[in-house]
Motif scaffolding. Structure first.
Motif, PDB file in Angstrom:
ATOM      1  N   GLY A   1      42.893  47.194  42.791  1.00 28.49           N
ATOM      2  CA  GLY A   1      43.211  45.864  42.260  1.00 28.49           C
ATOM      3  C   GLY A   1      42.054  44.878  42.408  1.00 28.49           C
ATOM      4  N   THR A   2      40.823  45.399  42.574  1.00 27.32           N
ATOM      5  CA  THR A   2      39.654  44.518  42.704  1.00 27.32           C
ATOM      6  C   THR A   2      39.272  43.976  41.319  1.00 27.32           C
ATOM      7  N   PRO A   3      39.220  42.650  41.163  1.00 24.76           N
ATOM      8  CA  PRO A   3      38.856  42.118  39.850  1.00 24.76           C
ATOM      9  C   PRO A   3      37.357  42.229  39.588  1.00 24.76           C
ATOM     10  N   ALA A   4      36.967  42.065  38.330  1.00 20.15           N
ATOM     11  CA  ALA A   4      35.543  42.094  37.991  1.00 20.15           C
ATOM     12  C   ALA A   4      34.853  40.883  38.613  1.00 20.15           C
ATOM     13  N   CYS A   5      33.818  41.130  39.397  1.00 20.35           N
ATOM     14  CA  CYS A   5      33.105  40.037  40.069  1.00 20.35           C
ATOM     15  C   CYS A   5      32.448  39.138  39.033  1.00 20.35           C
ATOM     16  N   ALA A   6      31.986  39.760  37.930  1.00 17.22           N
ATOM     17  CA  ALA A   6      31.207  39.036  36.927  1.00 17.22           C
ATOM     18  C   ALA A   6      31.985  37.864  36.333  1.00 17.22           C
ATOM     19  N   SER A   7      33.313  37.951  36.331  1.00 16.17           N
ATOM     20  CA  SER A   7      34.090  36.863  35.738  1.00 16.17           C
ATOM     21  C   SER A   7      33.864  35.562  36.502  1.00 16.17           C
ATOM     22  N   CYS A   8      33.519  35.631  37.762  1.00 19.55           N
ATOM     23  CA  CYS A   8      33.226  34.402  38.519  1.00 19.55           C
ATOM     24  C   CYS A   8      31.742  34.263  38.875  1.00 19.55           C
ATOM     25  N   HIS A   9      31.116  35.389  39.228  1.00 19.38           N
ATOM     26  CA  HIS A   9      29.737  35.306  39.738  1.00 19.38           C
ATOM     27  C   HIS A   9      28.669  35.632  38.705  1.00 19.38           C
ATOM     28  N   GLY A  10      29.060  35.963  37.489  1.00 23.39           N
ATOM     29  CA  GLY A  10      28.081  36.380  36.501  1.00 23.39           C
ATOM     30  C   GLY A  10      27.644  37.804  36.788  1.00 23.39           C
ATOM     31  N   PRO A  11      26.704  38.390  36.051  1.00 17.28           N
ATOM     32  CA  PRO A  11      26.024  37.741  34.929  1.00 17.28           C
ATOM     33  C   PRO A  11      26.940  37.673  33.702  1.00 17.28           C
ATOM     34  N   ALA A  12      27.030  36.481  33.165  1.00 13.14           N
ATOM     35  CA  ALA A  12      27.849  36.255  31.969  1.00 13.14           C
ATOM     36  C   ALA A  12      27.428  34.931  31.376  1.00 13.14           C
ATOM     37  N   PRO A  13      27.593  34.762  30.071  1.00 12.37           N
ATOM     38  CA  PRO A  13      27.156  33.523  29.445  1.00 12.37           C
ATOM     39  C   PRO A  13      28.091  32.335  29.735  1.00 12.37           C
TER      40      PRO A  13
END
Ligand code: HEC
Ligand code: HEC
Ligand code: HEC
Length: 377
Positions: A298-310
Motif C-alpha cells: 500500500g505504499t503510494p508513489a513518492c513522485a506524486s509529492c516529491h517529484g520528479p513531476a511537472p
C-alpha cells in the motif's frame, strides 16, 4: 554454633539493625558534618571505588552491544567531530584547545580524552556517549534511545582523537569556518534580530554557507529547500519533536526569529547536489517504487509529492532529488522505527504512515534512486 546463631539473629533483630543503620546515615546527613565542598575532592579510596564501579558497569552493560563496521567512514567522523565542538569540547577540551580552568575544578573533572580513549573499546565509548555517567556530570545523549546512530558518529570521531593535530581537528569540526564559531554549549544564547553572522557561522561549520554540506554525505543538503520546510524542521529540532542530538544542540539555543532568518537564508540558496555513483539495478527498482508505489504494502508513489513531476509542489514536501542516499535511507529507517518523532510540518503524519509500511530493501532502493537524480529533476 548453629542454634546460637539463629538465637542471636532473628528476623526482627535484623530488621531493627537495618533501621538503625539507615537512621545513622540519615542523622549523619542531617548533622551537616559531611563536607560536600568540591574544593577538597574525593578521598583516593572514593575516587578508586567510583571509577571501579563505572568501568565495570560500562563493561557489563555493553555485553550485547554490536559494533557497526563503518566506524572508519570519513563522513561519520566529520559528523561526530562537528558535534564534538558544540557538545563536548566545552568540558573535555580538544586538540589545541586546553580544558577550561573552571572544568578542572569539577569533582570528578571531565578528563582530557586523549589518554582515556585508548583504555576503552569502541562499544564502551558508544555506551558512555549514549548514556552518560550518573554522579559524575557526564550528560547522556539528547534523544539517546532514538539516535544511537549519532552516538556512533561521535564514537567514530573519538577513536581518531588520540594524537590528532589541531589542524586536522579544525578541518573536521569547523569545515571552512573560523575557529571558535561553534555555538551549542560553548556559547550563551545571543539576542535575536536579523540573521546574525555568528549564528550562521555555526550552521555553516557543517552545512556550508550555501547549504550544500561537506565531507561527502556527512550532512544533508539544505540550501534551496523551501522556507516553510526548513523553518518547520528547525522548530521541530529545537522543541525535540524531531529527534537529533546534533541538531538540537545548535537549534535549541537560538530564538524562533533567528530560526526564521536562517530558513530565509538557506531557502535563498540554490539546490546544489552531487550525484553519487550507485548501483544501476538498485536505482531501477527505486524508480519503480517512486513512480508507481508498491501495491502489496500500500505504499503510494513518492513522485506524486516529491517529484520528479511537472506538477507544482507543496512547499511542505521536501526536495529529494540529489539528496544523499545515506541520509534519505536513515530518515526513512528512523520513521519506520519510531514513527512518532520525525518531521516538523503539518503533513508529517502522511510521511510517517508511508515509511512505516516500507521494507528495508524498498527503502534502500528508493533512496538510491532519488540520490541518483540531478538537482534539476
Ligand atoms: C558538562 C561537562 C561534560 C560534557 C558536556 C561532556 N562530558 Fe564527558 N565526562 C564528563 C565528566 C565529569 C566525566 C568523568 C566521569 C567519571 O570520571 O566517572 C566524563 C567522562 C567521559 C568519558 C569517559 C572518560 C574516562 O575514561 O573516564 C568519555 C569517553 C566522555 N566523557 C565523552 C564525552 C563526549 C563524547 C561528550 C560529548 C558528546 C561529552 N563527554 C560531554 C563531563 C562532560
Ligand atoms: C554539528 C554539525 C551541524 C550543525 C552545527 C548544524 N547542523 Fe543541521 N544537520 C546536521 C545533521 C547531522 C543533520 C541530520 C539530522 C537528522 O539525521 O535528523 C542536520 C539536519 C538539518 C536540517 C534538516 C534537513 C532536512 O532535509 O530535513 C536542517 C533544516 C538543518 N540541519 C539546518 C541547520 C541550521 C539552520 C543550523 C544552524 C543553526 C544547523 N543545521 C547546524 C548537522 C549540523
Ligand atoms: C502525500 C505526500 C507524500 C508522499 C506520497 C510521500 N511523501 Fe515523503 N514526505 C512528505 C512530507 C509532507 C514530508 C515532510 C514531513 C515533515 O518533515 O514535515 C516528507 C518527507 C520525506 C523525507 C524526509 C526528507 C528530509 O529531507 O528529511 C523522505 C526521505 C521522504 N519523504 C521519502 C519519501 C518516499 C521514499 C516516498 C515514497 C515511498 C514518499 N516520501 C512519499 C510527503 C509525502
Amino acid at each position: 554454633m548453629n542454634w546460637r546463631f539463629t538465637l542471636l539473629v532473628t528476623p526482627l533483630r535484623a530488621l531493627l539493625a537495618a533501621f538503625a543503620v539507615a537512621a545513622g546515615v540519615l542523622a549523619f546527613g542531617w548533622s551537616g558534618l559531611f563536607n560536600v565542598a568540591a574544593t577538597t575532592g574525593h578521598w583516593p579510596i572514593t575516587d578508586w571505588l567510583l571509577h571501579f564501579v563505572m568501568v565495570n558497569s560500562v563493561k557489563t552493560h555493553t555485553i550485547a552491544v554490536e559494533t557497526p563496521g563503518n566506524l572508519d567512514d570519513p563522513a561519520l567522523i566529520a559528523r561526530g567531530a562537528g558535534h564534538y565542538a558544540s557538545g563536548c569540547a566545552s568540558c573535555h577540551g580538544a586538540p589545541g584547545r586546553p580544558r577550561s580552568p573552571v572544568i578542572r575544578e569539577m569533582v570528578p573533572t571531565a578528563p582530557d580524552l586523549d589518554a582515556k580513549v585508548p583504555t576503552w573499546e569502541p562499544k564502551h565509548l558508544f555506551w558512555i556517549v549514549k548514556n552518560g555517567v550518573k554522579y559524575a556530570g557526564m550528560p547522556a545523549w539528547i534523544s539517546a534511545e532514538e539516535r544511537e546512530d549519532e552516538a556512533w558518529a561521535v564514537t567514530a570521531f573519538l577513536l581518531k582523537l588520540p594524537g590528532m593535530t589541531p589542524q586536522t581537528y579544525k578541518a573536521l569540526a569547523f569545515g571552512a569556518e573560523e575557529d571558535g564559531s561553534a555555538g551549542g554549549l560553548t556559547a550563551v544564547a545571543p539576542p535575536s534580530g536579523p540573521l546574525r553572522p555568528d549564528i550562521l557561522a555555526d550552521c555553516a561549520r557543517c552545512h556550508g554557507r550555501d547549504g550544500a554540506g561537506r565531507d561527502g554525505d556527512a550532512f544533508p543538503v539544505i540550501g534551496g529547500q523551501s522556507r516553510a520546510y526548513l523553518f518547520d524542521a528547525l522548530k521541530a529540532f529545537a522543541s525535540g519533536d524531531r529527534h537529533s542530538g546534533i541538531m538540537a544542540t545548535t537549534a535549541a539555543r537560538v530564538t524562533e526569529d533567528d530560526l526564521k532568518a536562517l530558513a530565509d537564508h538557506y531557502a535563498g540558496q540554490s539546490w546544489t547536489t552531487t550525484r553519487a555513483p550507485v548501483d544501476r539495478t538498485l536505482i531501477a527498482a527505486g524508480e519503480r517504487i517512486a513512480r508507481e508505489g508498491v501495491r502489496a504494502t500500500g505504499t503510494p508513489a513518492c513522485a506524486s509529492c516529491h517529484g520528479p513531476a511537472p506538477t507544482a509542489q507543496n512547499p511542505a514536501y521536501p526536495r529529494l532529488a540529489g539528496q544523499h542516499a545515506s541520509y534519505l535511507e536513515q530518515q526513512l529507517l528512523l520513521w519506520e522505527k519510531e514513527h512518532d518523532s520525525r518531521g516538523g510540518g503539518a503533513f508529517r503524519g502522511i510521511m510517517r504512515q508511508i515509511a512505516f509500511l516500507m521494507s528495508k530493501e524498498d527503502i534502500r532502493a528508493v533512496a538510491a534512486y532519488y540520490a541518483s537524480l540531478s538537482s534539476g529533476e
